[in-house]
Design a protein around this motif. Structure first.
Motif, mmCIF file in Angstrom:
data_model
loop_
_atom_site.group_PDB
_atom_site.id
_atom_site.type_symbol
_atom_site.label_atom_id
_atom_site.label_comp_id
_atom_site.label_asym_id
_atom_site.label_seq_id
_atom_site.Cartn_x
_atom_site.Cartn_y
_atom_site.Cartn_z
ATOM 1 N N ASP A 1 9.388 11.186 4.197
ATOM 2 C CA ASP A 1 9.481 10.335 6.060
ATOM 3 C C ASP A 1 10.257 9.565 6.054
ATOM 4 O OD1 ASP A 1 9.108 8.445 3.395
ATOM 5 O OD2 ASP A 1 6.950 7.735 4.518
ATOM 6 N N ARG B 1 -2.117 -2.607 8.711
ATOM 7 C CA ARG B 1 -1.399 -2.023 9.671
ATOM 8 C C ARG B 1 -2.460 -1.633 10.813
ATOM 9 N NH1 ARG B 1 2.223 0.774 5.536
ATOM 10 N NH2 ARG B 1 3.874 1.438 7.086
ATOM 11 N N GLN C 1 -8.231 -2.987 9.827
ATOM 12 C CA GLN C 1 -7.351 -3.771 8.225
ATOM 13 C C GLN C 1 -7.433 -5.013 8.075
ATOM 14 O OE1 GLN C 1 -4.352 -1.544 6.423
ATOM 15 N NE2 GLN C 1 -4.724 0.404 7.459
ATOM 16 N N GLY D 1 4.051 11.275 8.929
ATOM 17 C CA GLY D 1 4.189 9.922 9.059
ATOM 18 C C GLY D 1 3.318 8.799 9.917
ATOM 19 N N SER D 2 1.957 9.700 9.739
ATOM 20 C CA SER D 2 0.845 9.025 10.331
ATOM 21 C C SER D 2 0.318 8.275 9.457
ATOM 22 C CB SER D 2 -0.262 9.968 10.965
ATOM 23 O OG SER D 2 0.457 10.095 11.813
ATOM 24 N N VAL E 1 -2.841 6.812 6.883
ATOM 25 C CA VAL E 1 -3.920 7.250 5.897
ATOM 26 C C VAL E 1 -4.895 6.322 6.787
ATOM 27 C CG1 VAL E 1 -2.325 7.747 4.157
ATOM 28 C CG2 VAL E 1 -3.693 5.862 4.063
ATOM 29 N N THR F 1 0.882 -1.247 0.348
ATOM 30 C CA THR F 1 -0.274 -0.507 -0.059
ATOM 31 C C THR F 1 0.979 1.103 0.275
ATOM 32 O OG1 THR F 1 0.102 -0.865 2.271
ATOM 33 C CG2 THR F 1 -2.116 -0.277 0.796
ATOM 34 N N ARG G 1 6.114 6.704 12.449
ATOM 35 C CA ARG G 1 5.984 5.916 12.017
ATOM 36 C C ARG G 1 5.673 4.870 12.868
ATOM 37 N NH1 ARG G 1 9.519 6.062 7.475
ATOM 38 N NH2 ARG G 1 8.703 4.205 6.350
ATOM 39 N N GLY H 1 2.855 -3.720 4.102
ATOM 40 C CA GLY H 1 3.005 -2.591 4.991
ATOM 41 C C GLY H 1 1.015 -2.352 4.562
ATOM 42 N N PHE H 2 0.821 -3.322 4.797
ATOM 43 C CA PHE H 2 -0.643 -3.840 5.037
ATOM 44 C C PHE H 2 -0.424 -5.362 5.420
ATOM 45 C CE2 PHE H 2 -5.424 -5.268 3.416
ATOM 46 C CZ PHE H 2 -5.882 -4.565 3.626
ATOM 47 N N ARG I 1 13.794 10.031 1.360
ATOM 48 C CA ARG I 1 11.931 9.780 0.969
ATOM 49 C C ARG I 1 11.732 10.689 1.982
ATOM 50 N NH1 ARG I 1 9.722 3.934 1.838
ATOM 51 N NH2 ARG I 1 8.037 4.561 3.346
ATOM 52 N N LEU J 1 0.285 4.381 -2.836
ATOM 53 C CA LEU J 1 0.167 5.497 -2.145
ATOM 54 C C LEU J 1 1.173 6.746 -2.821
ATOM 55 C CD1 LEU J 1 -1.174 4.846 0.793
ATOM 56 C CD2 LEU J 1 -2.122 5.707 -0.356
ATOM 57 N N ARG J 2 2.781 5.953 -2.731
ATOM 58 C CA ARG J 2 3.631 6.878 -3.037
ATOM 59 C C ARG J 2 3.231 6.996 -4.728
ATOM 60 N NH1 ARG J 2 6.143 5.060 0.496
ATOM 61 N NH2 ARG J 2 6.735 2.762 -0.534
HETATM 62 P P1 AMP Z 1 5.320 2.083 4.035
HETATM 63 O O1 AMP Z 1 6.125 2.610 2.795
HETATM 64 O O2 AMP Z 1 4.951 1.485 4.146
HETATM 65 O O3 AMP Z 1 5.759 2.922 5.301
HETATM 66 O O4 AMP Z 1 4.072 3.070 3.862
HETATM 67 C C1 AMP Z 1 4.478 5.315 3.741
HETATM 68 C C2 AMP Z 1 3.119 5.999 4.439
HETATM 69 O O5 AMP Z 1 1.897 5.554 3.528
HETATM 70 C C3 AMP Z 1 2.732 4.980 5.665
HETATM 71 O O6 AMP Z 1 3.641 5.966 6.562
HETATM 72 C C4 AMP Z 1 0.850 6.031 6.020
HETATM 73 O O7 AMP Z 1 0.525 7.130 5.671
HETATM 74 C C5 AMP Z 1 0.569 4.593 4.775
HETATM 75 N N1 AMP Z 1 0.253 3.640 4.316
HETATM 76 C C6 AMP Z 1 1.238 2.763 4.070
HETATM 77 N N2 AMP Z 1 0.831 1.659 3.881
HETATM 78 C C7 AMP Z 1 -0.852 2.540 4.918
HETATM 79 C C8 AMP Z 1 -1.638 1.028 5.815
HETATM 80 N N3 AMP Z 1 -1.951 -0.521 5.004
HETATM 81 N N4 AMP Z 1 -2.407 1.647 6.353
HETATM 82 C C9 AMP Z 1 -2.272 3.518 6.760
HETATM 83 N N5 AMP Z 1 -1.595 3.767 5.808
HETATM 84 C C10 AMP Z 1 -0.829 3.443 5.529
#
Ligand code: AMP
Length: 188
Positions: free
Chosen positions: A135, A88, A92, A56-57, A59, A31, A144, A85-86, A133, A35-36
Motif C-alpha cells: 500500500d 481514523r 471510531q 489504500g481504503s 477497513v 490497528t 490513503r 493509526g486509530f 509494503r 491488521l498486518r
Molecule cells: P497504517 O499502517 O496505519 O497506514 O494502516 C494500513 C491500512 O490498514 C490502512 O490503509 C487501512 O486499510 C487499514 N487500517 C489501519 N488502521 C485503520 C483504521 N483505524 N480504520 C480503518 N482502516 C485502518
C-alpha cells in the motif's frame, strides 16, 4: 497518559510511537500493525481485509473497533496507551471515548504531526523501495492520503473542541520531532 499520534499515513507516527514505548513504557496500539499481523497469520480476518488494505481504503469501523476493544481488555495494567493509526473516523473516535470510559480512562492528548504531503510522497516512495509494503505504491498511497483528508481530518475539530489537540512540526528530524512530542505530552 493516553495519547493519540495523529497525522496522515507515513507522517512518522509508528516511529515515534515505538520511541515512546521504549522511553515511557506506554503500550502502542496500531490497528495497521494488528491488521498486518492478521494477514501474516492467514486468519479469516486477515484474508478479509487484504484487498482493502492493498487498495489504500479504510477497513470497516466495526473491525478496527473490535481490535482495539480486545487490546484494551488485554492490557489493563498498561501505564498508558499510544494510539497510532486509530481512530481514523469520527465513529471510531466516539467508540474509543466510550471504550476508554468503560475502563475508567480517557484520551489525555492528541499530538498532530504536521507534515507536507508532497514531501511525504518522497518518504513513501523510499519506504516502498526499502520495505515493499504494497500500500506504499504511489496509486495506493494517493488513495490513503485521500481517505485521510476525507475521513480522518474531521477528527481535528473533534479533538480541538475538547482542547486535546497539540501540533508539532513533523517534518523535522526524528530526534527533534521526538523532543516536540515529549514537550506536547508533558505540557499542562
Ligand atoms: P497504517 O499502517 O496505519 O497506514 O494502516 C494500513 C491500512 O490498514 C490502512 O490503509 C487501512 O486499510 C487499514 N487500517 C489501519 N488502521 C485503520 C483504521 N483505524 N480504520 C480503518 N482502516 C485502518
Amino acid at each position: 497518559m493516553n495519547l493519540i499520534l495523529f497525522g496522515p499515513p507515513a507522517a512518522g507516527k509508528g516511529t515515534q510511537a515505538k520511541r515512546l514505548t521504549a522511553e515511557r513504557g506506554y503500550v502502542q496500539l496500531s490497528t495497521g500493525d494488528m491488521l498486518r499481523a492478521a494477514r501474516k497469520s492467514g486468519s479469516e480476518l486477515g484474508q478479509k481485509v487484504a484487498a482493502i488494505m492493498d487498495s489504500g481504503s479504510l477497513v470497516s469501523d466495526e473491525i478496527v473497533i473490535a481490535l482495539i476493544e480486545d487490546a484494551l481488555a488485554q492490557n489493563k495494567t498498561a501505564p498508558g496507551f499510544i494510539f497510532d493509526g486509530f481512530p481514523r473516523t469520527v465513529a471510531q473516535a466516539e467508540a474509543l471515548d466510550a471504550m476508554l470510559a468503560r475502563h475508567g480512562k480517557q484520551i489525555d492528548r492528541v499530538v498532530q504531526l504536521e507534515v507536507d504531503s508532497q514531501q511525504l510522497l518522497d518518504r513513501v516512495a523510499k519506504r516502498f523501495a526499502e520495505e515493499g509494503r504494497a500500500d506504499d505504491n504511489p496509486e495506493s498511497y494517493k488513495v490513503r492520503l485521500n481517505a485521510y483528508l476525507a475521513q480522518t481530518a474531521p477528527l481535528i475539530p473533534y479533538y480541538e473542541q475538547k482542547n486535546k489537540l497539540r501540533g508539532v512540526d513533523g517534518m523535522a528530524g526524528i530526534e527533534d520531532v521526538a523532543t516536540s512530542i515529549a514537550a506536547a505530552i508533558d505540557a499542562r
